[in-house]
Design an enzyme around this catalytic site. Structure first.
Site, mmCIF file in Angstrom:
data_model
loop_
_atom_site.group_PDB
_atom_site.id
_atom_site.type_symbol
_atom_site.label_atom_id
_atom_site.label_comp_id
_atom_site.label_asym_id
_atom_site.label_seq_id
_atom_site.Cartn_x
_atom_site.Cartn_y
_atom_site.Cartn_z
ATOM 1 N N VAL A 267 40.252 55.134 33.976
ATOM 2 C CA VAL A 267 40.960 53.870 33.789
ATOM 3 C C VAL A 267 42.056 53.719 34.843
ATOM 4 C CG1 VAL A 267 42.706 54.719 32.144
ATOM 5 C CG2 VAL A 267 41.929 52.341 32.032
ATOM 6 N N HIS A 268 42.201 52.517 35.394
ATOM 7 C CA HIS A 268 43.202 52.288 36.431
ATOM 8 C C HIS A 268 43.696 50.849 36.375
ATOM 9 C CE1 HIS A 268 39.132 51.751 38.038
ATOM 10 N NE2 HIS A 268 39.618 50.799 38.808
ATOM 11 N N LEU A 269 44.996 50.705 36.579
ATOM 12 C CA LEU A 269 45.666 49.405 36.577
ATOM 13 C C LEU A 269 45.794 48.900 38.013
ATOM 14 C CD1 LEU A 269 47.431 47.196 35.135
ATOM 15 C CD2 LEU A 269 49.401 48.688 35.603
#
EC number: 3.6.1.71
Length: 342
Positions: free
Chosen positions: A259-261
């Site tokens: 997961v990455h923003l």
């Protein structure tokens, strides 16, 4: 003169597979592909070559996601695979391209073959890697016009540890590489997107293993808030003097397993922004606002992604500032200049 089509594994793990004109060919796990991953069905995809038109129709038959240029096709859905695009058989693993050839038999001579490719092999791998969103060594605010990537070839190419994934492995390695890190603390690390779609484009990643938004629960609420805070810190520290507007958010169906923003400026001034899928992934509901994700987890304990998200990537090009429709990426980019801060 007869035109032929071939399915070619990019890491050369097996011989290429012939795709006869308009004939349905099932490809998946098995001795022909040397894929043993049980997440890949024995009949993962149905391929039908349109040799005269220069593309292959790909139908996802298996349950787990098959993607073209990191855009998931969807169960029982079809998409076109063209030369220069990369088909990942399942879960962003096992990369394939298609090649078209013209074959002519002459007495006493070997078959003469002309391969039709979209650019050279380097450009094919480079375009495939763009969707991987791994990091780069560029400093914050540096010139994003260089979208090249060092390539692993031959015996140096990663072929083991397939559980990490062909491209996602690169992202996880970049997280650990001090040269790639722009910022880090006990909970997260920030790296520069290797193929920035704007002047400023960072990825905020947790050290903790969170595979995707689907894996997020109420226990991750504080982590999501911290990721958002760090994203805002990046804007203040490295782009505070600019007048650019920023958005923070997640792709509804990310191309990477960790997961990455995304923290991205809204100028979209980058040569790495190349096609409709790139644009729509940041300028439709496919891009989930960070605060909206936080609120979902706060109230429901999970992130809900509605059906039909891949279809958003096919929408017409529309300016995110004035909503004007543009016919092509070059014309969109030229139009965007009028919205840049003076």
């Amino acid at each position: 003169m007869m035109r032929m089509c071939w399915l070619v594994r990019q890491d050369n793990q097996h011989q290429r597979i012939k795709l006869p004109h308009l004939e349905a060919v099932m490809v998946g796990r098995g001795p022909e592909t040397k894929i043993i991953d049980k997440k890949c069905s024995r009949q993962q995809v149905q391929l039908k070559a349109e040799c005269n038109k220069g593309y292959v129709k790909v139908k996802q038959v298996g349950v787990n996601p098959t993607s073209i240029d990191s855009v998931i096709i969807g169960k029982d859905q079809e998409a076109k695979l063209q030369p220069g695009q990369v088909l990942h058989m399942v879960n962003e693993l096992y990369p394939y391209i298609v090649e078209f050839e013209e074959e002519a038999e002459s007495p006493g001579l070997e078959t003469h073959r002309k391969r039709k490719r979209s650019g050279n092999s380097d450009s094919i791998e480079r375009d495939a890697a763009q969707e991987a969103e791994s990091s780069t060594g560029l400093e914050p605010g540096s010139d994003s016009s260089q979208c090249s990537v060092p390539l692993n070839k031959g015996k140096d190419a990663p072929t083991k540890k397939e559980s990490l994934g062909h491209w996602s492995q690169g992202l996880k390695i970049s997280m650990q590489d001090p040269k790639m890190q722009v910022y880090k603390d006990e909970q997260v690390v920030v790296i520069k997107d290797k193929y920035p779609k704007a002047r400023y484009h960072w990825l905020v990643l947790p050290w903790a293993s969170v595979s995707s938004l689907k894996a997020v629960t109420g226990e991750h609420l504080e982590l999501l808030k911290h990721m958002h805070t760090v994203g805002e810190k990046m804007i203040a520290d490295f782009a505070g003097s600019s007048k650019l507007r920023f958005r923070l958010g997640y792709h509804a169906i990310p191309s990477m397993s960790h997961v990455h923003l995304h923290v991205i400026s809204q100028d979209f001034d980058s040569p790495c922004l190349k096609n409709k899928k790139h644009w729509n992934s940041f300028n439709t509901e496919y891009f989930l606002e960070s605060q909206a994700v936080i609120e979902m987890v706060q109230h429901a304990g999970r992130v809900s992604v509605r059906d039909g998200m891949p279809e958003l990537l096919k929408l017409p090009l529309r300016c995110h500032e004035c909503q004007q429709l543009l016919p092509s990426i070059p014309q969109l980019k030229e139009h965007l200049r009028r919205h840049w801060p003076k």
